[in-house]
Design a protein around this motif. Structure first.
Motif, PDB file in Angstrom:
ATOM      1  N   SER B 168      -1.406  10.677  23.784  1.00 16.84           N
ATOM      2  CA  SER B 168      -2.038  10.760  25.095  1.00 16.84           C
ATOM      3  C   SER B 168      -1.097  11.444  26.098  1.00 16.84           C
ATOM      4  O   SER B 168       0.116  11.195  26.110  1.00 16.84           O
ATOM      5  CB  SER B 168      -2.376   9.326  25.516  1.00 16.84           C
ATOM      6  N   ARG B 169      -1.656  12.314  26.916  1.00 17.98           N
ATOM      7  CA  ARG B 169      -0.923  13.045  27.964  1.00 17.98           C
ATOM      8  C   ARG B 169       0.112  14.034  27.435  1.00 17.98           C
ATOM      9  O   ARG B 169       1.065  14.402  28.122  1.00 17.98           O
ATOM     10  CB  ARG B 169      -0.318  12.088  28.984  1.00 17.98           C
ATOM     11  N   VAL B 170      -0.077  14.415  26.189  1.00 21.76           N
ATOM     12  CA  VAL B 170       0.717  15.496  25.601  1.00 21.76           C
ATOM     13  C   VAL B 170      -0.317  16.486  25.073  1.00 21.76           C
ATOM     14  O   VAL B 170      -1.360  16.070  24.566  1.00 21.76           O
ATOM     15  CB  VAL B 170       1.590  14.980  24.434  1.00 21.76           C
ATOM     16  N   GLY B 171      -0.083  17.773  25.217  1.00 15.91           N
ATOM     17  CA  GLY B 171      -1.118  18.723  24.792  1.00 15.91           C
ATOM     18  C   GLY B 171      -0.600  20.111  24.465  1.00 15.91           C
ATOM     19  O   GLY B 171       0.606  20.306  24.259  1.00 15.91           O
ATOM     20  N   PRO B 269       6.162  15.175  26.278  1.00 19.19           N
ATOM     21  CA  PRO B 269       5.995  16.206  27.312  1.00 19.19           C
ATOM     22  C   PRO B 269       7.258  17.069  27.437  1.00 19.19           C
ATOM     23  O   PRO B 269       8.377  16.551  27.417  1.00 19.19           O
ATOM     24  CB  PRO B 269       5.744  15.389  28.581  1.00 19.19           C
ATOM     25  N   GLN B 270       7.040  18.372  27.559  1.00 10.51           N
ATOM     26  CA  GLN B 270       8.137  19.340  27.610  1.00 10.51           C
ATOM     27  C   GLN B 270       8.231  19.950  29.010  1.00 10.51           C
ATOM     28  O   GLN B 270       7.218  20.092  29.700  1.00 10.51           O
ATOM     29  CB  GLN B 270       7.882  20.472  26.601  1.00 10.51           C
ATOM     30  N   VAL B 271       9.440  20.356  29.373  1.00 10.87           N
ATOM     31  CA  VAL B 271       9.642  21.057  30.643  1.00 10.87           C
ATOM     32  C   VAL B 271      10.560  22.247  30.370  1.00 10.87           C
ATOM     33  O   VAL B 271      11.575  22.110  29.678  1.00 10.87           O
ATOM     34  CB  VAL B 271      10.282  20.134  31.712  1.00 10.87           C
ATOM     35  N   ALA B 272      10.193  23.438  30.916  1.00 15.01           N
ATOM     36  CA  ALA B 272      11.092  24.592  30.845  1.00 15.01           C
ATOM     37  C   ALA B 272      11.881  24.607  32.146  1.00 15.01           C
ATOM     38  O   ALA B 272      11.303  24.656  33.225  1.00 15.01           O
ATOM     39  CB  ALA B 272      10.306  25.876  30.672  1.00 15.01           C
ATOM     40  N   ALA B 401      -0.704  17.602  33.087  1.00 13.83           N
ATOM     41  CA  ALA B 401      -0.489  16.151  33.190  1.00 13.83           C
ATOM     42  C   ALA B 401       0.865  15.858  33.838  1.00 13.83           C
ATOM     43  O   ALA B 401       0.978  15.015  34.742  1.00 13.83           O
ATOM     44  CB  ALA B 401      -0.566  15.499  31.806  1.00 13.83           C
ATOM     45  N   THR B 402       1.901  16.573  33.393  1.00  8.89           N
ATOM     46  CA  THR B 402       3.233  16.362  33.961  1.00  8.89           C
ATOM     47  C   THR B 402       3.262  16.803  35.427  1.00  8.89           C
ATOM     48  O   THR B 402       3.892  16.143  36.267  1.00  8.89           O
ATOM     49  CB  THR B 402       4.295  17.133  33.135  1.00  8.89           C
ATOM     50  N   ALA B 403       2.546  17.895  35.736  1.00 11.54           N
ATOM     51  CA  ALA B 403       2.499  18.369  37.125  1.00 11.54           C
ATOM     52  C   ALA B 403       1.872  17.309  38.023  1.00 11.54           C
ATOM     53  O   ALA B 403       2.372  17.011  39.116  1.00 11.54           O
ATOM     54  CB  ALA B 403       1.717  19.676  37.203  1.00 11.54           C
ATOM     55  N   ALA B 404       0.765  16.724  37.553  1.00 17.51           N
ATOM     56  CA  ALA B 404       0.068  15.725  38.371  1.00 17.51           C
ATOM     57  C   ALA B 404       0.940  14.485  38.565  1.00 17.51           C
ATOM     58  O   ALA B 404       1.090  13.981  39.696  1.00 17.51           O
ATOM     59  CB  ALA B 404      -1.259  15.342  37.714  1.00 17.51           C
ATOM     60  N   ALA B 405       1.548  14.005  37.475  1.00 16.90           N
ATOM     61  CA  ALA B 405       2.392  12.814  37.580  1.00 16.90           C
ATOM     62  C   ALA B 405       3.528  13.062  38.564  1.00 16.90           C
ATOM     63  O   ALA B 405       3.858  12.202  39.398  1.00 16.90           O
ATOM     64  CB  ALA B 405       2.957  12.458  36.200  1.00 16.90           C
ATOM     65  N   ILE B 412      10.205  15.097  39.243  1.00 12.56           N
ATOM     66  CA  ILE B 412       9.689  15.310  37.884  1.00 12.56           C
ATOM     67  C   ILE B 412       9.549  13.967  37.172  1.00 12.56           C
ATOM     68  O   ILE B 412      10.467  13.144  37.162  1.00 12.56           O
ATOM     69  CB  ILE B 412      10.586  16.292  37.087  1.00 12.56           C
ATOM     70  N   THR B 413       8.356  13.760  36.625  1.00 10.49           N
ATOM     71  CA  THR B 413       7.986  12.440  36.107  1.00 10.49           C
ATOM     72  C   THR B 413       7.259  12.574  34.771  1.00 10.49           C
ATOM     73  O   THR B 413       6.452  13.481  34.586  1.00 10.49           O
ATOM     74  CB  THR B 413       7.051  11.740  37.133  1.00 10.49           C
ATOM     75  N   ASP B 414       7.552  11.680  33.870  1.00 12.52           N
ATOM     76  CA  ASP B 414       6.863  11.632  32.576  1.00 12.52           C
ATOM     77  C   ASP B 414       5.421  11.149  32.806  1.00 12.52           C
ATOM     78  O   ASP B 414       5.223  10.036  33.318  1.00 12.52           O
ATOM     79  CB  ASP B 414       7.620  10.651  31.660  1.00 12.52           C
TER      80      ASP B 414
END
Ligand code: SF4
Lengths: 162, 418
Positions: B168-171, B269-272, B401-405, B412-414
């Motif tokens: 969930s919340r990974v895509g 979730p990944q972040v560049a 999802a990461t942007a919204a959180a 920056i939030t998981d």
């Protein structure tokens, strides 16, 4: 001739930032080249200068403004360990030769470069660095002076022939 | 001889046996031009002694980067392109439809097995429907406008195989960023990325678009997902699917230049992180990073599904007062879906600016720029220095999802933890 040395992954946003893409004049584009990342470039670059990059030079967008800006700044040659695909092709098309030299990272700004591209090497302060040949069909475009000149001599193109 | 999908597309188009490394002139099925790189393409067309374009029906023209015109020079470029379209009988979608790549696919002119070019590096997006599509420069496009064909070096392919189910919340955005981190910013240069396996089969077209869109960020010439029933159903909204080659698959034993494999069930979730797209980390490594702006949109993640993903994380909460949230759907169609689905109301009430379809802050050309020392978190595809404004600012990339959180908390939030 001055050498401008850059690192790996120099992207086209660095070469010419997005907010200048409404400009098409080479000189005006050149006045914004590397703005914000290497401000002295647009002030000090002059005709005959050379850019030396690392891996993946010119990655990012398809903007032809990037090679045009470098050309407008008087840059004669871009040498890099490797180029991003679209930038490489855009250089060829605008009649501007990208030189692939696997040892480009060994070149320093103090070196003196004498190109011997027909023989496949650069003389770098007395040292010989091998350059990769331009693929044969692209060299025809380079010889013509760019894709525009190449295309002007044609009325149609034959397709799907190896 | 066994073939990759890419080799099959070129072989079928050319009616002969084509393999990686061959250099050929190949006719294109569609060509896309927009407001930034289009004007120069038109100039090159004329300089090449062009008079009439090869086929006005096959040209997709629109304005998306600087719309509505944000400067007098932008307005002048638009005028020039409008005039060209009129003279040549090209349908111009102008400023009304949205971002080039989304709109191009919505025209119904691009089908599986097609060869498509665009004067934009993210033209590789159309591989989501099984086309071979690639970005070219303006001079190349001048040539295409005149002759309807272009030189191609048929690329080798790398295989990206993904199995399993996303947590969930990974895509898809997390998967493609992970892939780029592993392959590297130039790991697929001169190559096509062919995306295969159960995770891609389960993925809907919007997710496939996200993945193919970012193939260029590893240097890829194209990104392709084999077409299937999902592709057919999606495309049948827009055009005549009888023209498409829906059984494109690689041959058993086809030669690939490389392979990466994933079980997406293991993905987090990944972040560049600034300033390269292959600078990819798990979200926990950058959690807590202060933000000034959050952008949800672009050709990578500006579809209805992306806003639904963000809205689900948002729930009934508000965005943090410390961040500016800019949301922009990728096309008019997506905008209307957001409108009818209640997304716009939800976002606006939570404190976002919800703009009309366009590229927005993605390229730092139009509005929504960041200033010195500001930090942007963005669902777009590039975090190069200065990409969204000041070269002294920073851009991080992530999923909707990461942007919204992160927009809720201001750091920056998981997304799995809000
Ligand atoms: S949204 Fe961004 S990446 Fe996509 S076409 Fe527009 S500027 Fe390019």
């Amino acid at each position: 001739m001055k050498i401008w040395k850059f690192g790996d992954d120099i992207d086209t946003d660095a070469i010419i930032p997005g907010r200048f893409l409404t400009i098409y004049d080479p000189k005006e584009l050149a006045s914004h080249a590397f703005e914000g990342t290497r401000d002295e470039f647009s002030k000090d670059a002059s005709a005959g200068d050379v850019i030396v990059g690392g891996r993946n030079f010119g990655c990012g967008s398809s903007r032809e403004h990037a090679p045009i800006a470098l050309k407008g700044a008087g840059i004669e040659m871009v040498i890099a360990k490797s180029f991003a695909r679209i930038f490489y092709r855009n250089c060829i098309n605008t009649g501007f030769l990208p030189v692939v030299c696997p040892e480009a990272d060994k070149i320093s700004e103090e070196d003196i470069i004498t190109p011997h591209l027909d023989e496949g090497y650069l003389d770098v302060s007395g040292k010989k660095y091998i350059t990769e040949p331009v693929p044969e069909f692209l060299s025809k475009i380079v010889e013509a002076g760019g894709l525009v000149e190449y295309a002007r001599s044609m009325d149609e193109v034959e397709t799907c022939i190896k | 001889m066994t073939k990759t999908i890419t080799e099959k597309i070129f072989s079928r188009k050319c009616g002969c046996d084509v393999s990686a490394g061959d250099m050929m002139v190949v006719p294109v099925d569609a060509a896309m031009v927009h407001d930034i790189t289009g004007p120069l393409a038109v100039e090159m067309f004329y300089r090449m002694k062009g008079e009439k374009v090869f086929d006005p029906e096959k040209i997709i023209m629109l304005f998306d980067h600087q719309v509505p015109a944000d400067s007098i020079t932008a307005a002048e470029n638009h005028i020039m392109m409008r005039k060209f379209a009129k003279e040549q009988g090209i349908h111009n979608y102008d400023i009304k439809e949205g971002i080039c790549h989304q709109v191009a696919l919505e025209t119904g002119k691009i089908m599986p097995g097609d060869i498509v070019v665009g004067v934009d590096s993210h033209t590789c997006t159309y591989g989501a429907v099984g086309a071979f599509s690639t970005g070219i420069g303006s001079t190349d496009m001048g040539f295409v406008l005149r002759f309807g064909s272009l030189y191609f070096r048929i690329p080798e392919s790398i295989r990206v195989e993904a199995e399993g189910r996303f947590a969930s919340r990974v895509g898809p955005k997390d998967l493609i960023m992970k892939t780029i981190g592993d392959v590297g910013a130039d790991g697929a240069t001169y190559r096509a990325a062919e995306f295969m396996g159960g995770a891609f089969e389960d993925m809907e077209i919007p997710g496939r678009m996200t993945c193919c869109n970012m193939a260029i960020e590893m240097g890829g010439k194209a990104g392709i997902v084999p077409p299937d029933e999902k592709t057919k159903a999606w495309l049948s909204q827009w055009g005549d699917v009888n023209a498409g080659d829906f059984d494109l698959k690689p041959d058993e034993g086809a030669a690939y230049a490389g392979k990466v494999e994933y079980d997406v069930g293991d993905l987090v979730p990944q972040v560049a992180v600034p300033h390269n797209v292959d600078n990819v980390v798990d979200v926990d490594e950058v959690e807590g990073t202060r933000l000034d702006q959050v952008f949800i949109g672009s050709c990578t993640n500006g579809r209805y599904e992306d806003f639904v993903e963000a809205a689900e994380v948002l729930g009934d909460r508000k965005f943090s007062d410390d961040v500016r949230v800019i949301a922009i759907p990728a096309s008019k169609t997506e905008y209307l879906k957001c409108l009818r689905g209640g997304i716009i109301e939800k976002f606006v009430e939570a404190g976002a600016l919800f703009e009309a379809p366009c590229c927005g802050p993605c390229m730092g050309g139009a509005f929504g720029l960041i200033g010195v020392e500001e930090v942007s978190l963005s669902t777009s595809n590039r975090n190069f220095r200065g990409r969204q404004g000041s070269t002294k600012g920073e851009v991080y990339l992530c999923s909707p999802a990461t942007a919204a959180a992160s927009a809720i908390t201001g750091v920056i939030t998981d997304p799995r933890e809000v």
